[in-house]
Motif scaffolding. Structure first.
Motif, PDB file in Angstrom:
ATOM      1  N   ILE A  13       7.373   0.174  12.334  1.00  0.00           N
ATOM      2  CA  ILE A  13       6.813   0.020  10.948  1.00  0.00           C
ATOM      3  C   ILE A  13       8.093  -0.193  10.020  1.00  0.00           C
ATOM      4  O   ILE A  13       8.924   0.402  10.188  1.00  0.00           O
ATOM      5  CB  ILE A  13       5.821   1.055  10.619  1.00  0.00           C
ATOM      6  N   THR A  14       7.827  -0.950   8.951  1.00  0.00           N
ATOM      7  CA  THR A  14       8.821  -1.343   8.030  1.00  0.00           C
ATOM      8  C   THR A  14       8.153  -0.464   6.895  1.00  0.00           C
ATOM      9  O   THR A  14       6.949  -0.856   6.533  1.00  0.00           O
ATOM     10  CB  THR A  14       9.091  -2.793   7.789  1.00  0.00           C
ATOM     11  N   LEU A  15       9.056   0.328   6.211  1.00  0.00           N
ATOM     12  CA  LEU A  15       8.483   0.929   4.943  1.00  0.00           C
ATOM     13  C   LEU A  15       9.394   0.696   3.878  1.00  0.00           C
ATOM     14  O   LEU A  15      10.706   0.670   3.995  1.00  0.00           O
ATOM     15  CB  LEU A  15       8.731   2.615   5.068  1.00  0.00           C
ATOM     16  N   LEU A  16       8.880   0.359   2.647  1.00  0.00           N
ATOM     17  CA  LEU A  16       9.611  -0.119   1.613  1.00  0.00           C
ATOM     18  C   LEU A  16       9.890   1.018   0.544  1.00  0.00           C
ATOM     19  O   LEU A  16       8.752   1.892   0.409  1.00  0.00           O
ATOM     20  CB  LEU A  16       8.859  -1.186   0.901  1.00  0.00           C
ATOM     21  N   ASN A  17      10.745   1.260  -0.079  1.00  0.00           N
ATOM     22  CA  ASN A  17      11.372   2.130  -1.306  1.00  0.00           C
ATOM     23  C   ASN A  17      10.866   3.454  -0.804  1.00  0.00           C
ATOM     24  O   ASN A  17      10.061   4.257  -1.366  1.00  0.00           O
ATOM     25  CB  ASN A  17      10.295   1.785  -2.468  1.00  0.00           C
ATOM     26  N   PRO A  18      11.571   4.239   0.331  1.00  0.00           N
ATOM     27  CA  PRO A  18      11.228   5.457   1.109  1.00  0.00           C
ATOM     28  C   PRO A  18      11.682   6.409  -0.180  1.00  0.00           C
ATOM     29  O   PRO A  18      12.788   6.446  -0.619  1.00  0.00           O
ATOM     30  CB  PRO A  18      11.991   5.488   2.207  1.00  0.00           C
ATOM     31  N   ARG A  19      10.941   7.332  -0.259  1.00  0.00           N
ATOM     32  CA  ARG A  19      11.549   8.533  -1.305  1.00  0.00           C
ATOM     33  C   ARG A  19      10.803   9.801  -0.947  1.00  0.00           C
ATOM     34  O   ARG A  19       9.587   9.784  -0.533  1.00  0.00           O
ATOM     35  CB  ARG A  19      11.288   8.167  -2.644  1.00  0.00           C
ATOM     36  N   ARG A  20      11.392  10.913  -1.361  1.00  0.00           N
ATOM     37  CA  ARG A  20      10.466  12.201  -1.344  1.00  0.00           C
ATOM     38  C   ARG A  20       9.224  12.253  -2.068  1.00  0.00           C
ATOM     39  O   ARG A  20       9.090  11.494  -3.193  1.00  0.00           O
ATOM     40  CB  ARG A  20      11.189  13.443  -1.439  1.00  0.00           C
ATOM     41  N   ARG A  21       8.205  13.186  -2.045  1.00  0.00           N
ATOM     42  CA  ARG A  21       7.124  13.220  -2.728  1.00  0.00           C
ATOM     43  C   ARG A  21       7.343  13.318  -4.435  1.00  0.00           C
ATOM     44  O   ARG A  21       6.608  13.022  -5.096  1.00  0.00           O
ATOM     45  CB  ARG A  21       6.119  14.264  -2.390  1.00  0.00           C
ATOM     46  N   THR A  31       0.862  -1.303  -0.062  1.00  0.00           N
ATOM     47  CA  THR A  31       0.013   0.040  -0.073  1.00  0.00           C
ATOM     48  C   THR A  31       0.898   1.209   0.036  1.00  0.00           C
ATOM     49  O   THR A  31       1.959   1.372   0.643  1.00  0.00           O
ATOM     50  CB  THR A  31      -1.081   0.024   1.290  1.00  0.00           C
ATOM     51  N   THR A  32       0.658   2.336  -0.845  1.00  0.00           N
ATOM     52  CA  THR A  32       1.148   3.523  -1.005  1.00  0.00           C
ATOM     53  C   THR A  32       0.854   4.388   0.214  1.00  0.00           C
ATOM     54  O   THR A  32      -0.428   4.576   0.396  1.00  0.00           O
ATOM     55  CB  THR A  32       1.165   4.127  -2.270  1.00  0.00           C
ATOM     56  N   VAL A  33       1.830   5.034   1.119  1.00  0.00           N
ATOM     57  CA  VAL A  33       1.577   5.702   2.052  1.00  0.00           C
ATOM     58  C   VAL A  33       2.265   7.205   1.963  1.00  0.00           C
ATOM     59  O   VAL A  33       3.523   7.112   1.585  1.00  0.00           O
ATOM     60  CB  VAL A  33       1.432   5.209   3.404  1.00  0.00           C
ATOM     61  N   ILE A  34       1.963   8.194   2.649  1.00  0.00           N
ATOM     62  CA  ILE A  34       2.810   9.359   2.849  1.00  0.00           C
ATOM     63  C   ILE A  34       2.875   9.358   4.360  1.00  0.00           C
ATOM     64  O   ILE A  34       2.098   9.512   5.229  1.00  0.00           O
ATOM     65  CB  ILE A  34       1.890  10.636   2.327  1.00  0.00           C
ATOM     66  N   VAL A  35       4.160   9.331   4.618  1.00  0.00           N
ATOM     67  CA  VAL A  35       4.497   9.208   6.488  1.00  0.00           C
ATOM     68  C   VAL A  35       5.002  10.577   6.585  1.00  0.00           C
ATOM     69  O   VAL A  35       5.695  11.163   6.092  1.00  0.00           O
ATOM     70  CB  VAL A  35       5.673   8.051   6.457  1.00  0.00           C
ATOM     71  N   HIS A  36       4.490  11.109   7.875  1.00  0.00           N
ATOM     72  CA  HIS A  36       4.891  12.442   8.417  1.00  0.00           C
ATOM     73  C   HIS A  36       5.692  12.011   9.575  1.00  0.00           C
ATOM     74  O   HIS A  36       5.058  11.612  10.788  1.00  0.00           O
ATOM     75  CB  HIS A  36       3.440  13.136   8.628  1.00  0.00           C
ATOM     76  N   VAL A  37       7.015  12.340   9.621  1.00  0.00           N
ATOM     77  CA  VAL A  37       7.969  11.929  10.647  1.00  0.00           C
ATOM     78  C   VAL A  37       8.094  13.119  11.186  1.00  0.00           C
ATOM     79  O   VAL A  37       8.282  14.234  10.905  1.00  0.00           O
ATOM     80  CB  VAL A  37       9.185  11.193  10.132  1.00  0.00           C
ATOM     81  N   ASN A  47       4.317  10.885  13.472  1.00  0.00           N
ATOM     82  CA  ASN A  47       3.004  11.799  13.695  1.00  0.00           C
ATOM     83  C   ASN A  47       1.864  11.321  13.081  1.00  0.00           C
ATOM     84  O   ASN A  47       0.860  10.955  13.975  1.00  0.00           O
ATOM     85  CB  ASN A  47       3.128  13.460  13.106  1.00  0.00           C
ATOM     86  N   PHE A  48       1.844  10.889  11.821  1.00  0.00           N
ATOM     87  CA  PHE A  48       0.618  10.222  10.999  1.00  0.00           C
ATOM     88  C   PHE A  48       1.008   9.765   9.863  1.00  0.00           C
ATOM     89  O   PHE A  48       2.182  10.040   9.420  1.00  0.00           O
ATOM     90  CB  PHE A  48      -0.673  11.126  11.032  1.00  0.00           C
ATOM     91  N   ILE A  49       0.139   8.698   9.327  1.00  0.00           N
ATOM     92  CA  ILE A  49       0.396   8.359   8.176  1.00  0.00           C
ATOM     93  C   ILE A  49      -0.918   8.531   7.225  1.00  0.00           C
ATOM     94  O   ILE A  49      -1.978   8.044   7.685  1.00  0.00           O
ATOM     95  CB  ILE A  49       0.698   6.505   8.119  1.00  0.00           C
ATOM     96  N   GLU A  50      -0.476   8.861   6.013  1.00  0.00           N
ATOM     97  CA  GLU A  50      -1.811   9.086   4.961  1.00  0.00           C
ATOM     98  C   GLU A  50      -1.740   7.623   4.074  1.00  0.00           C
ATOM     99  O   GLU A  50      -0.794   7.515   3.586  1.00  0.00           O
ATOM    100  CB  GLU A  50      -1.344  10.199   4.176  1.00  0.00           C
ATOM    101  N   ILE A  51      -2.871   7.182   3.927  1.00  0.00           N
ATOM    102  CA  ILE A  51      -2.893   6.146   2.977  1.00  0.00           C
ATOM    103  C   ILE A  51      -3.441   6.589   1.838  1.00  0.00           C
ATOM    104  O   ILE A  51      -4.665   7.207   1.657  1.00  0.00           O
ATOM    105  CB  ILE A  51      -3.927   5.036   3.808  1.00  0.00           C
ATOM    106  N   MET A  82       3.864   0.284   2.012  1.00  0.00           N
ATOM    107  CA  MET A  82       3.831  -0.688   3.352  1.00  0.00           C
ATOM    108  C   MET A  82       3.236  -2.182   3.124  1.00  0.00           C
ATOM    109  O   MET A  82       2.217  -2.078   2.297  1.00  0.00           O
ATOM    110  CB  MET A  82       2.921  -0.062   4.450  1.00  0.00           C
ATOM    111  N   GLU A  83       3.500  -3.108   3.511  1.00  0.00           N
ATOM    112  CA  GLU A  83       2.982  -4.375   3.317  1.00  0.00           C
ATOM    113  C   GLU A  83       1.830  -4.903   4.004  1.00  0.00           C
ATOM    114  O   GLU A  83       0.654  -5.287   3.633  1.00  0.00           O
ATOM    115  CB  GLU A  83       3.910  -5.714   3.677  1.00  0.00           C
TER     116      GLU A  83
END
Length: 80
Positions: A30-38, A3-9, A61-65, A19-20
């Motif tokens: 949480i394990t995040l795959l292929n982290p990159r900027r927007r 699932t593609t997510v936007i992560v706010h750290v 802080n929160f995760i956008e799905i 995320m799987e």
């Protein structure tokens, strides 16, 4: 399927990853795959070849799905 997510750290700009599984209330990281900027450029604080990262949930802080390709588009009609 990932699932593609936007992560706010805390203290960083949001970034995109996959995320799987969506985190459960009992998870501590949480394990995040292929982290990159927007804009799909690499994150400045990770090595260029990084494929996955593990973040402790207390730093998130929160995760956008985001909607996936398989999700049907819903037309919303508003009366003015």
């Amino acid at each position: 399927m990932a699932t593609t997510v936007i992560v706010h750290v805390m203290g960083e700009d949001p970034f995109v990853a996959e995320m799987e599984e969506i985190p459960q209330p009992s998870d501590q990281s949480i394990t995040l795959l292929n982290p990159r900027r927007r804009d799909n450029k690499p994150l400045h604080y990770l090595e260029r070849d990084t494929l996955s990262v593990i973040f402790p949930l207390h730093r998130i802080n929160f995760i956008e799905i985001t909607p996936s390709q398989e999700t049907e588009e819903v037309d919303l009609f508003f009366r003015a």
